[in-house]
Write an enzyme that holds these catalytic residues in place. Structure first.
Site, PDB file in Angstrom:
ATOM      1  N   GLY A 228       0.788  -1.226   0.000  1.00  0.00           N
ATOM      2  CA  GLY A 228       0.000   0.000   0.000  1.00  0.00           C
ATOM      3  C   GLY A 228       0.819   1.275   0.000  1.00  0.00           C
ATOM      4  N   GLY A 254       3.941   3.447  -9.484  1.00  0.00           N
ATOM      5  CA  GLY A 254       4.219   4.693  -8.769  1.00  0.00           C
ATOM      6  C   GLY A 254       3.740   5.910  -9.565  1.00  0.00           C
ATOM      7  N   ASP A 255       3.918   5.856 -10.876  1.00  0.00           N
ATOM      8  CA  ASP A 255       3.470   6.982 -11.720  1.00  0.00           C
ATOM      9  C   ASP A 255       1.945   7.081 -11.680  1.00  0.00           C
ATOM     10  OD1 ASP A 255       6.150   7.072 -12.348  1.00  0.00           O
ATOM     11  OD2 ASP A 255       5.910   5.941 -14.214  1.00  0.00           O
TER      12      ASP A 255
HETATM   13  N1  LIG Z   1       1.072  -5.827  -6.209  1.00  0.00           N
HETATM   14  C1  LIG Z   1       0.325  -4.731  -5.993  1.00  0.00           C
HETATM   15  N2  LIG Z   1      -0.984  -4.848  -5.678  1.00  0.00           N
HETATM   16  C2  LIG Z   1      -1.756  -3.770  -5.471  1.00  0.00           C
HETATM   17  N3  LIG Z   1      -1.310  -2.510  -5.518  1.00  0.00           N
HETATM   18  C3  LIG Z   1      -0.010  -2.324  -5.794  1.00  0.00           C
HETATM   19  C4  LIG Z   1       0.876  -3.421  -6.068  1.00  0.00           C
HETATM   20  N4  LIG Z   1       2.104  -2.913  -6.358  1.00  0.00           N
HETATM   21  C5  LIG Z   1       1.975  -1.579  -6.274  1.00  0.00           C
HETATM   22  N5  LIG Z   1       0.721  -1.211  -5.947  1.00  0.00           N
HETATM   23  C6  LIG Z   1       0.189   0.141  -5.739  1.00  0.00           C
HETATM   24  O1  LIG Z   1       0.983   1.044  -6.451  1.00  0.00           O
HETATM   25  C7  LIG Z   1       1.601   1.973  -5.560  1.00  0.00           C
HETATM   26  C8  LIG Z   1       2.976   2.324  -6.087  1.00  0.00           C
HETATM   27  O2  LIG Z   1       3.731   1.145  -6.182  1.00  0.00           O
HETATM   28  P1  LIG Z   1       5.296   1.074  -5.834  1.00  0.00           P
HETATM   29  O3  LIG Z   1       5.492   1.316  -4.393  1.00  0.00           O
HETATM   30  O4  LIG Z   1       5.788  -0.205  -6.405  1.00  0.00           O
HETATM   31  O5  LIG Z   1       5.819   2.327  -6.642  1.00  0.00           O
HETATM   32  P2  LIG Z   1       7.221   2.621  -7.354  1.00  0.00           P
HETATM   33  O6  LIG Z   1       8.254   1.668  -6.838  1.00  0.00           O
HETATM   34  O7  LIG Z   1       7.478   4.049  -7.194  1.00  0.00           O
HETATM   35  O8  LIG Z   1       6.869   2.294  -8.873  1.00  0.00           O
HETATM   36  P3  LIG Z   1       7.500   2.893 -10.229  1.00  0.00           P
HETATM   37  O9  LIG Z   1       8.082   1.679 -10.909  1.00  0.00           O
HETATM   38  O10 LIG Z   1       6.353   3.458 -10.986  1.00  0.00           O
HETATM   39  O11 LIG Z   1       8.509   3.906  -9.844  1.00  0.00           O
HETATM   40  C9  LIG Z   1       1.587   1.281  -4.205  1.00  0.00           C
HETATM   41  O12 LIG Z   1       1.612   2.235  -3.159  1.00  0.00           O
HETATM   42  C10 LIG Z   1       0.288   0.520  -4.264  1.00  0.00           C
HETATM   43  O13 LIG Z   1      -0.785   1.376  -3.930  1.00  0.00           O
HETATM   44 MG   LIG Z   2       8.732   5.233  -8.389  1.00  0.00          MG
END
Ligand SMILES: Nc1ncnc2c1ncn2[C@@H]1O[C@H](COP(=O)(O)OP(=O)(O)OP(=O)(O)O)[C@@H](O)[C@H]1O
Ligand SMILES: [Mg+2]
Length: 311
Positions: A228, A254-255
């Site tokens: 989350g 994340g985007d």
């Molecule tokens: N497996 C999953 N199931 C449900 N929601 C997810 C899952 N993975 C990511 N999310 C949602 O997407 C949000 C962002 O994911 P994450 O923390 O992986 O971002 P990030 O690492 O910044 O991604 P990016 O590759 O875009 O930079 C999480 O806070 C969550 O709400």
């Molecule tokens: Mg990111």
């Protein structure tokens, strides 16, 4: 006057996606092309916002030799294109998926920013950003752009558009933080690198975020992948937990979350509602291959499945 939003991508890329049963190094490999997509973090954010019917402006740098794919995308999305066109080619990232689902990334180099390119961008962006209520600055820095210059420019942007949403990593994240952006969205790994030690519990993540708030960042949203996201401000903290999702690709989750945050703020939702909405957009994104929203109803359905907890 309606709310004006911009996203900036200083280092975009084409993503060339392909499938190869088994890569043989040093040999000829036959690759089936899956897609060739104009990409970059701020552009992904813009795509999701455009799908949510938000009118917005996009900026950054693009190489003149292969600008067409981006120009076409911006026209299709109906976004205002303020990208600086510079000499050279926008980089290409090749992502090869093998039969066993391993993905090999080959990130090719692209244009190098000259001092003149940068000066022109600074002059133009500080002009057109004057009309914006919120700007998302996303992604890595192109070759030729120093960290100090990023900090200096972000400090200037803040004078004309105080609501800066900043999503970057490593050195660029540190440099951008010096300008005290209004909101940052590191993931847990990026936050650990930033504070210089592991953050194994939610309590430790929250206290690292609280420290950043004390340092002058108003909003810290830490994304935690499938666990989350935690949004911390001076007066509030909320944890949003997504349901178990059928993951197709987490690239760009994340985007999607950043886009959902901007959407909620733009619609003047509360912080809690904004986090739920952003988590819904992000959860949906992992269930599909690329970024974007094909059916708005899916987001509204997902909203009911997000658990939100005061932290
Ligand atoms: N497996 C999953 N199931 C449900 N929601 C997810 C899952 N993975 C990511 N999310 C949602 O997407 C949000 C962002 O994911 P994450 O923390 O992986 O971002 P990030 O690492 O910044 O991604 P990016 O590759 O875009 O930079 C999480 O806070 C969550 O709400
Ligand atoms: Mg990111």
């Amino acid at each position: 006057m309606s709310y004006q939003i911009a996203t900036i991508t200083l280092n975009p890329a084409y993503d060339l996606l392909g499938y190869c049963e088994k890569i043989a190094l040093g040999d000829v490999n036959l690759v089936q092309t899956t897609d060739l997509l104009p990409a970059g973090k701020g552009i992904n954010v813009a795509k999701v916002l455009a799908d949510l019917d938000v009118k917005l402006t996009v900026g950054g740098f693009l190489g003149c030799e292969n600008r067409d794919g981006f120009t076409t995308l911006f026209n299709t999305l109906g976004v205002t294109d303020k990208f600086e066109t510079i000499s050279g080619r926008t980089r290409i990232n090749v992502k090869l998926t093998e039969q066993n689902s391993d993905v090999t990334d080959l990130n090719f180099s692209g244009f190098t920013i000259t001092e003149e390119d940068w000066q022109q961008f600074v002059t133009h962006s500080l002009q057109w950003l004057k009309g914006m209520d919120m700007v998302a600055i996303c992604g890595s820095l192109p070759v030729g752009l120093s960290l100090d210059k990023l900090t200096e420019w972000m400090e200037q942007v803040k004078q004309i558009c105080p609501k800066i949403i900043f999503d970057s990593s490593r050195d660029a994240l540190v440099a951008g933080l010096k300008a005290k952006p209004w909101l940052i969205k590191p993931n847990d790994k990026e936050l650990e690198i930033l504070v210089g030690h592991p953050l194994p519990t939610l309590t430790e993540i929250k206290s690292a975020a609280t420290q950043l708030i004390q340092d002058g960042i108003e909003n810290v949203v830490v994304s935690l992948g499938s666990k989350g996201a935690l949004w911390v401000t001076k007066g509030e903290a909320w944890l949003a937990k997504p349901p178990k999702c059928k993951v197709v690709s987490t690239v760009g989750a994340g985007d999607s979350m950043v886009a959902g945050i901007i959407y909620g703020l733009h619609k003047r939702m509360s912080l809690k509602e904004t986090l739920v909405f952003a988590s819904s957009v992000a959860a949906l994104s992992v269930e599909q291959a690329g970024v974007g929203i094909s059916n708005r109803q899916d987001v509204d359905n997902m909203v009911n499945k997000i658990e939100i907890i005061a932290s």
